[in-house]
Design a protein around this motif. Structure first.
Motif, PDB file in Angstrom:
ATOM      1  N   CYS A  47      -5.929   7.491  -6.551  1.00 44.51           N
ATOM      2  CA  CYS A  47      -5.243   6.348  -6.547  1.00 44.51           C
ATOM      3  C   CYS A  47      -4.691   5.640  -5.319  1.00 44.51           C
ATOM      4  O   CYS A  47      -4.964   6.312  -4.177  1.00 44.51           O
ATOM      5  CB  CYS A  47      -3.629   6.744  -7.403  1.00 44.51           C
ATOM      6  N   CYS A  78      -2.049   5.366  -3.458  1.00 40.71           N
ATOM      7  CA  CYS A  78      -1.195   6.134  -2.636  1.00 40.71           C
ATOM      8  C   CYS A  78      -1.663   7.568  -2.480  1.00 40.71           C
ATOM      9  O   CYS A  78      -0.860   8.357  -1.650  1.00 40.71           O
ATOM     10  CB  CYS A  78       0.384   6.202  -3.368  1.00 40.71           C
ATOM     11  N   GLY A  79      -2.615   8.104  -3.145  1.00 35.16           N
ATOM     12  CA  GLY A  79      -3.179   9.317  -2.976  1.00 35.16           C
ATOM     13  C   GLY A  79      -2.594  10.621  -3.707  1.00 35.16           C
ATOM     14  O   GLY A  79      -2.880  11.626  -3.460  1.00 35.16           O
ATOM     15  N   CYS A  87      -1.202   6.038 -11.847  1.00 35.41           N
ATOM     16  CA  CYS A  87      -0.328   6.946 -10.766  1.00 35.41           C
ATOM     17  C   CYS A  87       1.295   6.304 -11.367  1.00 35.41           C
ATOM     18  O   CYS A  87       1.441   5.332 -11.287  1.00 35.41           O
ATOM     19  CB  CYS A  87      -0.478   6.590  -9.433  1.00 35.41           C
ATOM     20  N   CYS A  90       2.209   5.050  -7.387  1.00 36.32           N
ATOM     21  CA  CYS A  90       1.823   3.467  -6.847  1.00 36.32           C
ATOM     22  C   CYS A  90       1.238   2.576  -8.186  1.00 36.32           C
ATOM     23  O   CYS A  90       0.858   1.390  -7.814  1.00 36.32           O
ATOM     24  CB  CYS A  90       0.550   3.773  -5.880  1.00 36.32           C
TER      25      CYS A  90
END
Ligand SMILES: [Zn+2]
Ligand SMILES: [Zn+2]
Length: 295
Positions: free
Chosen positions: A105, A107-108, A179, A182
């Motif tokens: 995603c 933001c990770g 997510c 984010c």
């Protein structure tokens, strides 16, 4: 929805191996909010594929590759099941699973891993995809559910779901996965398959493999923009609707959003008319009579 206790329990799950604990993320009564039109649902893996087993994408239902999953396909009949977080396409591990692609995603916090190549890819122009993605159309790639898992480093607390059929954000297949932090859309979990959004994939050297190239534009009649490529364009589902030209023959047939009626709005209108309280006024009547492109 995460409550503190479930959140904690969920966050410990990713370290379990082998995975035996039951999911702590229980599903409330399926009936809740179920009224939001089942017919609104865009079925990527057609529940109506009754005759020969085919997906709505026109594919034969093929045997998934061996990724080490021994059980039934989770939530195969739709809805949810106990311990779903510890089964495909979420927190599970096996020696046979070979990661070919990863998808993160924005933001990770969420990272998915994929075994093998997609079975198909497509662009969907339906208004539901437009609204849910905030984009002119969707790009999706089809994988077997057992070819998908969350990366080990990833905490499932960041999973968010949305059921378009039931209108709530608890896990209930088919559902959208995004997510929680984010809000990036990651995939749709269907009954047998996962529709992954390749925009979140990390391709080697930034090069998109040919297996991710769409073989169809679907629901092209609902588009907001023409796409001038040589990929077949279907008014509805692939191979079970009309083929369309990439642009309208007459300028007057052009929709470009001006004739867009969201499915839900249309159903609300139909409902009103059936109830006899849908005087509607000129605006709605005129809208209903307007020819829809490809319809
Ligand atoms: Zn994120
Ligand atoms: Zn769609």
């Amino acid at each position: 929805m995460f409550r503190p206790s479930t959140a904690l329990a969920a966050s410990t799950l990713s370290s379990l191996r082998p995975l035996t604990a039951a999911s702590s993320r229980r599903i409330p009564a399926a009936a809740r909010l179920a009224a939001i039109g089942q017919h609104l649902v865009h079925r990527p893996f057609s529940a109506s594929a009754t005759m020969s087993e085919k997906t709505s994408q026109g594919h034969e239902v093929v045997k998934p590759p061996n990724t080490g999953w021994k059980g039934e396909i989770p939530s195969k009949k739709g809805g949810s099941e106990a311990g779903y977080l510890l089964k495909p396409p979420y927190v599970w591990r096996s020696d046979e699973f070979e990661v070919k692609y990863t998808a993160k995603c924005w933001c990770g916090k969420l990272e998915f891993e994929y075994h093998g190549d997609p079975i198909d890819a497509k662009h969907c122009h339906c208004t539901q995809c437009q609204r849910l993605h905030g984009a002119p159309f969707q790009w999706a790639a089809l994988f077997h559910k057992t070819s998908v898992r969350l990366a080990e480093s990833c905490d499932p607390i960041y999973l968010d779901f949305f059921s378009t059929q039931e209108g709530h954000s608890d896990h209930s297949v088919p559902c959208k996965i995004s997510c929680r932090n984010c809000r990036s859309p990651m995939a749709d979990e269907g009954r047998n398959m996962v529709m992954a959004y390749p925009s979140s994939f990390r391709f080697k050297d930034g090069h998109v493999p040919s297996t991710f190239a769409p073989t169809a534009h679907i629901f092209y009649g609902e588009r907001v923009m023409d796409v001038d490529d040589d990929v077949p364009k279907w008014s509805g589902h692939k191979e079970s609707s009309e083929l369309m030209p990439h642009a309208p023959k007459e300028e007057g047939d052009r929709t470009f959003g001006k004739d867009k009626t969201h499915k839900k709005d249309k159903l609300d209108l139909q409902q009103q008319q059936q109830n006899g309280d849908g005087e509607g006024g000129g605006g709605e009547d005129a809208r209903a009579k307007r020819p829809r492109n490809g319809a």
